[in-house]
Design an enzyme around this catalytic site. Sequence first.
Site: not given
Ligand SMILES: *Cc1c(COP(=O)(O)O)cnc(C)c1O
Length: 425
Positions: A144, A239, A267
Site C-alpha cells: 500500500y 516507501d 506516520k
Molecule cells: C500508511 C501508509 C501510507 C499512506 O499514508 P497516509 O498518511 O495514510 O496517507 C503509504 N505507504 C505506507 C507503506 C503506509 O503504511
Amino acid sequence: MEYKRSSALFVEAQKVIPGGVNSPVRAFKGVGGTPIFIKEAKGAYLSDEDGNQFIDYINSWGPMILGHAYEPVVNAVIEKTKKGTSFGTPTALETEIAQLAVSMVPNIDMIRFVNSGTEACMSAIRLARGYTKRDKIVKFSGCYHGHSDSFLIAAGSGLSTFGVPNSPGVTQGTAKDTLLAQYNDADNVRDLFEANKDEIAAVIIEPVAGNMGCIPPKDGFLEALRQICTENKALLIFDEVMTGFRLAKGGAQEVFGIKADIVCFGKVIGGGLPVGAFAAREEIMSHLAPLGPVYQAGTLSGNPLAMAAGYEMLKALNNDLEIYTRLEEKTAYLEKGIKEVLKGKVPFTINRLGSMISVFFAENPVYDFETAKAADNPYFKTFFHSLLNHGVYIAPSSYETWFLTDALTYEDLDKTIEAIAKVEF
Ligand SMILES: *Cc1c(COP(=O)(O)O)cnc(C)c1O
C-alpha cells in the site's frame, strides 16, 4: 465488555460520515461488530467512550512509537499553538527538522515535507517520472502506498502486465502505467523490465511490507531490486512510511544496507500529527519546483504544529541510543510468548522484524500477498474479538501489522500473552 456508547456514537456517525469513519480501515468490516470510539490515550493504553481500557497494538497505525500523549511532543505542540498555527511562509523549524531527518537517514541530501504518506508517495512517483522522463511504475501486489490513483491497482494474476484498477474512479489510462509484481519475486520484476524496455520510471516497494500483515523481504530480494533498477536506469523508491524511524533511525535503508533513490515517510515522522515527507539525493530533489520543473505544493505543508511534533519525536528517537534495541527485545519477547501459548491449538505463522509483528493463522510461510490471503479466515475474527474483550486492541484486519510502542511494559506484554492463551478457537 460493554460498548454501549460506542455503538450509539457509531449510529450517529453513520448518518453524516460515509460508513461512520474517516478512513475505511477503522470500520470493523473485516471482523464484524462495531468500531470502538476512543476518548483518550496515554502511554500504551487506550480508553474508549464506555470507560473500557485497552493495551494498544495499533498505535495510530504506527506513529505513537513512544506511546500516546508523549509529553515532549504534547508540550511542543501546545507552545507552538500559542504562537500561531499556520503562516504559509518558511519557518526556521522546517529547516531544523529537515537537517535532523537528513542526518538520521542514510543517502538523502534533501527532504520535502507534505501532509500524509499518500502525498509523499504520490509526489515521489511524479518526481521519478519527471526525472527519468518515463511513465510506468512497478508496484508489488499487497503493498500500500496511499490512496492516490496510480497505487489503487489490484493484484491480478501474478505476472499480469497491465494493472486493473480496483477502485471505481481510477481510469484505465492511469492503471495501465502501473505494473504489478509479486513481493519477494525478483524474477517477476526482471520480466516486467524486459517487457517494458526503457519505459519504467521506478520500482516502489515497502522494504518490509506492513500492509498485508508484516512480510519481511527474503535475503537478496532488495539487493536484486537495487541491481535491476540500476541496470535499467530506473529509480528504486522505498516507501518507508511504516518502516522509517521505526526499524532504525535510518529505517530499512540502514537495516538492510541498501540505497534507495527516493524514500517516502509518514506516520512516525509526524509524531501523531499529519506529516509525510519524501527525500532523495540533491541531484534528484533539484528537479522539484521551485528548483526544477516537477511541481509539488501544499498550503499546510511544513505546518508549525506538525513540524513541532515531528521534530520532538525525531529528536527523542535520535537521542535515545537504546530505543530500537528495547523495542526489538519487547517484540521478540511477545513473539516467543505468543508461540508458546498458541502451539498445538491452531495453525499459525508469526512474521516479525524489529517492532513490527503479525500473527497469521496460516499453516505455511507467508511471504507475499497470495500466501497472506490464507490468513484471512474465521480464526482471525475469533482471535480479534476475544483479545478485544480481554482488553487488548489489535488492528481489525488480518492484513495489518501490530506496532509496538516503547511505552509497553513487560507486564503489559505478559497480560497480552495471557489474553492470547485464553482465546478459544
Ligand atoms: C500508511 C501508509 C501510507 C499512506 O499514508 P497516509 O498518511 O495514510 O496517507 C503509504 N505507504 C505506507 C507503506 C503506509 O503504511
